[in-house]
Design an enzyme around this catalytic site. Structure first.
Site, PDB file in Angstrom:
ATOM      1  CB  SER A 249      -1.376  -0.440   1.722  1.00 23.94           C
ATOM      2  OG  SER A 249      -1.632   1.292   1.037  1.00 23.94           O
ATOM      3  N   GLY A 250       0.813   2.390  -1.244  1.00 23.81           N
ATOM      4  CA  GLY A 250       1.469   3.573  -0.369  1.00 23.81           C
ATOM      5  C   GLY A 250       2.977   3.446  -2.000  1.00 23.81           C
ATOM      6  CB  THR A 254      -4.328   3.073  -7.700  1.00 21.53           C
ATOM      7  OG1 THR A 254      -4.840   2.220  -7.050  1.00 21.53           O
ATOM      8  CG2 THR A 254      -5.070   3.282  -9.053  1.00 21.53           C
ATOM      9  CG  ASN A 295      -1.946   4.772  -0.287  1.00 20.71           C
ATOM     10  OD1 ASN A 295      -1.587   5.317  -0.909  1.00 20.71           O
ATOM     11  ND2 ASN A 295      -1.883   3.590  -1.107  1.00 20.71           N
ATOM     12  CB  SER A 298      -4.779   2.267   0.787  1.00 19.00           C
ATOM     13  OG  SER A 298      -4.265   1.087   0.575  1.00 19.00           O
ATOM     14  CB  SER A 299      -6.495   0.536  -4.054  1.00 15.80           C
ATOM     15  OG  SER A 299      -6.506   1.095  -5.180  1.00 15.80           O
ATOM     16  N   GLY A 522      -0.340  -5.671  -3.037  1.00 15.97           N
ATOM     17  CA  GLY A 522       1.059  -6.686  -2.868  1.00 15.97           C
ATOM     18  C   GLY A 522       1.182  -7.337  -1.198  1.00 15.97           C
ATOM     19  CD  GLU A 524      -2.002  -5.279   3.082  1.00 16.97           C
ATOM     20  OE1 GLU A 524      -2.178  -5.945   3.990  1.00 16.97           O
ATOM     21  OE2 GLU A 524      -2.167  -4.092   2.150  1.00 16.97           O
TER      22      GLU A 524
END
Length: 1161
Positions: A249-250, A254, A295, A298-299, A522, A524
């Site tokens: 994330s971050g 995206t 982020n 974040s998605s 990804g 985590e």
């Protein structure tokens, strides 16, 4: 661009290799200069030893750099790179590589106790320990085996990590940091593109870059290059492609996906559908992205966009598939985080009318949004984003009514979080409070408020054939409320994706060609890892296996294609970890589903069951209480089973589904229908869920596993392209590069695994042509007539490179790590000497050439100046002649004007004098009449001689005038004949009017001829009568000559007076003829112009046929008028002629006899 390197990366700045060994351990310092670097210089450390003069000749790296002119000769060196320092000594032979070896020993990477890597300089070394000098001047002792070799300077900032001679973690970290500090955020790692998030705008995007990558004029690593490769391979091989984007994330997944979509839309656009595809991003980001601690955007779901293409390579449609939306974020947010963006955008950007309709207030008033005390994001305008979302919904064809329904569902979720409960008995049974929140929810979803209260406070349970109503406690009621909110939002998200897919549907245009872009979470690993991390890491295990298999497949294909000896490289397969997740019946997912079926199952019992059945698995380790650890490919992750069962069940009771199906709004009804359809899917294993939740039989883990298998099957049928996004720091600040964080992500993304696989094979590869072109000049013998393969083999033999260190393929040479450095060092030394000789010789050539050029310039200037002077003289002579000609013309014109003015003045004077003479003569006659005449004795009249001469002159003038009139008459007849000829030519042009006009013109011509003839006859008769009268008057009085003369003069005067009617008639005829000529010319020109317009020879804004009819009418009108005037003139002339011919003699006689009788001379 120069970036300040973070303190943690100060160790990665290279040190000068300016020391050599003298004996075993003694060190002699050569120079304290720093080695030139690309984009700047490394920070060097001053030598502690004395400088030995003259020893710099033995070092392959001296402080003398290569000049810019010399660097231009090395065509294979990257543009913009700083020159490589080369030795000045020519005593070294090419076979001597000791300097290169010492240099590589002197520069090595050292790992500090904090885990960071620094590039140190070896001062002394032994078998076990080495003394290393660090950049700050600190000297430490390290174990010799822990030193990691460093790459040569030429490989600084390479755009492909496969080009590094030494593929190790510190070299990869330094190379990425070097490129990151120079805004080169993309780097290749074999088939993988590594993208480092810059956290700022970088000038790498736009139409100019798209055009450059489309035309292959830019070969640097880029997302555009990956997308271009995908679309070209799809068209060429007719195989579907996929772009797999991963990262934590971050890291910028995206944005990377949007950049790839922009390039595909630019290349495959034209139908308009690409604009709709791009507009899906604001919708999916608003409903599926949220602010987290790592982020701001974040998605919270996985996304696969499959873009379909036509046979011509144009986009024909798309389809969106989503995975594992984080529904728990709707009802629960950590401190400093936010729920999904759309809630805050709705509260900030809704219009007053929509606010009143949805009973909206500010975001702080809703409990679901107020848990984290975070309501905004720096630099983001939620109101503006809301309008962008509405615009995107319009573009993907979501109607205004459906949009209002979507916003109503969002408001219902927010108000549902504000529903509170009150205890009604001693057993803690509750019921909802009938306040504004409850009534607003019932109004927004369109249900009865009493049914809503029952569904939130009671549960219907089926026991056999009977139904039992169970009252809910406060925790159960809160769970039921939150489950309803999560289910409504999840169904709303799925409904939006379905509407997007309908708008982007391909339909009959489907050709089977597509490019899929996978934007998925990804790997985590947090301090506390829950069910979401469990599923995410399981998905990444699957993707990593797909990545490994594809990577080895490409590696083997290239080796086999070039026909080299290749032993399959063993790698750590993650199949054991995948078996831990998927094995039945004792896998993680199976045991999780099994425990979820038990009514009394808890998170603790789940953890104990996992430890009991999986303790023997090498990838599993049980920890205390609810914790267990899984050994993933990227490292160990410890999971906490708290909330596992609840999130896996994702329980929504039948009462809530029935409530949604009874709503008047169509969206809740659609949600209930989809839930019932899911409940009819086949069940894997015995599943029984307490509380009447049989309406939702598949667990979240089972559904996610099914989606993941479908995804892997789809990706298996495509050619994958991998993009690994890296987050350089946790503070989201540009220019900050944290070694530990980047290294952890490189390991998690598998980039270091790619590097390790490449190290086990032949990472350095170069084509025969490039190798021969780069190193061929080092050969001693002549190689002009040899092919590139023979040249390459000769180079390898000359430098004694061991056979096991390289492989010769059909098209390429494959080298082990570090082998290309020896050739590169020798090449640099040789080029240094060549460049010095060339510079001296070129300087001599330049000076000789300059001398010749100066002489040639002087000669050329003399010729040019002479030519210029001759041209100027010719121009002056031409101007002089022109001036003389102009002067003659001007002078002649002035003379003509003067002559004309004098002639006009003379005529004027003559006319005045003649008038005076006439007036004077007429005055003398009146005087004679007044004084009377005195007859002489003989009865004769006495006349003055002057009067008689004046009368004679007048008679002569009258005769001359008569002759002039006759000549004018002849001229008029000739002109009339010319007019008749012109008129006949005009008649030939007017073919359409030829017959009518010829008849009319002939009639006019005949009448005019008759008039002319009659006038001629009458004129001759008058002339004859006048002569007869004059002869008779002479016979009657012939006794006196004086009287004869008087009679003759009088007769001429009367004859002139008689010719006045004739002159008037001729002038009338002349005017008619002149009018005839003018009219003929006008009609002829008009008719010719209309014919040219009609034939297209002339362009005019008129109707030629209408104008021709109008011209014909004008001609008819003029013809009638002209004919009438011609007949009238003829009658008048005939009458005048008859009268004069019949009575001329009588009048003359009467006048003469009257004068003769009344006058006495």
């Amino acid at each position: 661009m120069s970036q300040k390197v973070s303190p943690s990366m100060q160790s990665l700045k290279s040190l000068p290799a300016d020391y050599r060994f003298d004996g075993e351990n003694s060190i002699v310092g050569l120079t304290n200069s720093s080695i030139p670097r690309k984009g700047g210089s490394r920070n060097g450390v001053s030598s502690q030893a004395d400088t030995a003069p003259g020893d710099s000749e033995d070092s392959p790296y001296s402080r003398h750099g290569v000049s810019a002119e010399e660097q231009s000769l090395t065509d294979d060196v990257e543009p913009g790179a700083a020159p490589i320092p080369l030795p000045q000594s020519d005593e070294r032979r090419w076979s001597d590589t000791s300097a290169y070896t010492r240099k590589k020993i002197l520069q090595s990477w050292v790992q500090l106790p904090n885990g960071n890597w620094e590039l140190g300089k070896i001062l002394s070394t032994s078998e076990e320990e080495s003394v290393v000098s660090l950049p700050e001047g600190k000297v430490i002792k390290v174990i010799s085996e822990t030193l990691v070799p460093a790459n040569p300077d030429i490989l600084d900032g390479v755009d492909d990590l496969m080009q590094l001679s030494y593929l190790n973690e510190p070299s990869v970290l330094y190379n990425l940091n070097y490129r990151y500090n120079h805004d080169m955020i993309y780097t290749k790692a074999g088939p993988v593109l590594v993208a480092v998030n810059p956290f700022k705008e970088v000038p790498l995007y736009g139409n100019r870059f798209i055009e450059a990558y489309r035309k292959k004029t830019n070969e640097s690593p880029h997302v555009y290059a990956i997308a271009d490769t995908a679309i070209r391979e799809m068209i060429r091989d007719e195989v579907n492609q996929s772009i797999i984007i991963s990262g934590e994330s971050g890291a910028g997944k995206t944005e990377t996906a949007k950049i790839a979509m922009q390039y595909l839309a630019a290349l495959g656009g034209g139908s308009g559908i690409e604009y709709e595809i791009l507009k899906t991003n604001p919708i999916l980001e608003a409903f599926g992205n949220a602010k987290t601690l790592r982020n701001d955007n974040s998605s919270r779901f996985g996304k696969l966009i499959e873009i379909h293409f036509s046979e011509t390579g144009k986009i024909s449609g798309a389809q969106v598939q989503t995975f594992l939306l984080e529904k728990s974020r709707v009802v629960q947010c950590a401190e400093g985080e936010r729920s999904y963006h759309i809630f805050y955008q709705l509260c900030a950007g809704a219009s007053p009318a929509l606010r009143e309709k949805l009973n909206l207030t500010s975001a702080q008033d809703y409990k679901y949004l107020g848990q984290s005390n975070c309501y905004s994001i720096n630099g983001v305008d939620d109101a503006e984003r809301f309008h962008s979302v509405k615009e995107a919904l319009d573009i993907v064809h979501v109607s205004k009514e459906d949009q209002e329904s979507v916003f109503a569902m969002l408001a219902a979720v927010l108000w549902l979080g504000n529903v509170s409960f009150t205890v009604i008995d001693n057993e803690n049974h509750v019921e909802p409070v009938a306040d504004e929140s409850l009534s607003t929810v019932a109004k927004l979803i369109g249900c009865n408020i009493n049914e809503l209260k029952l569904s939130l406070s009671k549960r219907n349970m089926r026991v056999g054939k009977d139904t039992i109503v169970q009252k809910l406690t406060l925790p159960q009621a809160i769970d039921a409320r939150d489950a309803l909110a999560k289910s409504v939002y999840s169904c709303l998200f799925d409904w939006l994706v379905e509407q997007i897919n309908k708008s982007l549907a391909v339909g009959k245009r489907r050709t089977g060609r597509s490019i899929s872009i996978l934007d998925i979470y990804g790997f985590e690993s947090f301090d506390k890892n829950s069910f979401e991390q469990f599923c995410i890491n399981y998905a990444n295990e699957r993707l990593q296996q797909h990545f490994n298999r594809h990577l080895f497949k490409l590696e083997q294909e290239e080796y086999i294609q070039d026909g080299i000896d290749w032993t399959r490289v063993d790698f750590e397969d993650n199949q054991d970890c995948l078996s831990l997740f998927e094995k039945k019946p004792l896998g993680l997912l199976s045991l999780l589903d099994e425990e979820s079926t038990f009514p009394n199952g808890t998170d603790l019992t789940l953890a104990n069951k996992l430890k009991q059945h999986l303790h023997s698995n090498s990838c599993f380790r049980g920890d205390r209480e609810k914790l267990f650890t899984v050994v993933h490919y990227a490292g160990e992750v410890t999971y906490d089973t708290t909330g596992f069962l609840e999130k896996n069940r994702d329980l929504l009771h039948l009462d809530s589904i029935q409530l949604l199906s009874s709503c008047s709004c169509h969206l809740p009804q659609s949600f209930a229908s989809s839930m019932l359809i899911q409940s009819e899917k086949p069940v894997v294993g015995p599943l029984y869920k307490a509380g009447g939740a049989d309406s939702q039989r598949l667990s979240v883990a089972t559904k996610f596993k099914g989606q993941l298998f479908q995804l892997m099957q789809r990706l298996g049928n495509t050619t994958p392209h991998f993009i690994r996004c890296i987050k350089p720091n946790n503070v989201q600040s540009p220019g900050v590069y944290e070694q530990g964080l980047v290294l952890q992500q490189l390991r998690c993304c598998g980039v270091l695994e790619v590097v390790r696989i490449s190290r086990s094979g032949f990472p350095t590869r170069m084509s025969h042509q490039k190798f021969a072109r780069r190193y061929g000049f080092l050969l001693v013998e002549n190689i002009a007539d040899k092919d590139p393969l023979s040249v390459s083999v000769a180079i390898l033999h000359q430098f004694n490179i061991l056979p096991e260190m390289y492989q010769v393929g059909y098209t390429k040479l494959f080298f082990r790590t570090g082998q290309i450095g020896v050739l590169e060092d020798t090449r640099n030394r040789t080029l240094h000497g060549i460049l010095r000789v060339q510079s001296s010789f070129r300087g001599y050539q330049a000076r000789c050439h300059l001398k010749k050029i100066k002489m040639g310039i002087s000669i050329l200037q003399s010729f040019i100046r002479g030519e210029n002077v001759r041209k100027e003289f010719a121009e002056l002579r031409r101007k002089h002649r022109a001036a003389a000609t102009i002067q003659s013309q001007v002078k002649s014109k002035i003379a003509r004007k003067q002559f004309k003015s004098i002639a006009d003045a003379s005529v004027l004077i003559q006319s005045a004098i003649r008038g005076w003479l006439v007036r004077k003569c007429s005055g003398d006659l009146r005087w004679l009449k007044s004084v009377g005449t005195k007859p002489n004795e003989s009865g004769e009249v006495l006349v003055k001689a002057s009067v008689l001469s004046d009368l004679q002159r007048r008679v002569l003038k009258s005769e001359a005038a008569l002759r002039e009139k006759e000549e004018e008459n002849d001229i008029l007849q000739q002109r009339l004949q010319q007019y008749e000829n012109r008129w006949s030519e005009y008649e030939t042009k007017m073919k359409s009017m030829e017959e009518i006009w010829q008849k009319q013109m002939r009639s006019l011509q005949s009448s005019l001829s008759i008039a002319k003839k009659s006038l001629a006859v009458e004129d001759s008769a008058r002339n004859s009568d006048a002569s007869v009268n004059a002869s008779d008057a002479t016979d009657w009085d012939s006794s006196s000559n004086q009287f004869k003369s008087q009679t003759s003069n009088g007769g001429r005067t009367r004859q002139q007076q008689q010719q006045q009617p004739m002159s008037a008639g001729l002038s009338v005829i002349g005017r008619l003829a002149e009018e005839f000529e003018q009219r003929a010319q006008v009609f002829g020109d008009d008719a010719k112009f209309l014919v040219e317009v009609k034939s297209g020879q002339v362009e005019a804004n008129l109707n030629p046929e209408r104008e021709l009819r109008r011209l014909k009418q004008m001609f008819e009108t003029w013809k009638k008028d002209y004919g009438g005037r011609l007949r009238e003139t003829k009658m008048i002339l005939s009458k005048l002629g008859s009268e004069e011919s019949s009575g001329s003699m009588e009048k003359v006689k009467r006048k003469w006899w009257g004068r003769r009788n009344s006058t006495r001379y």
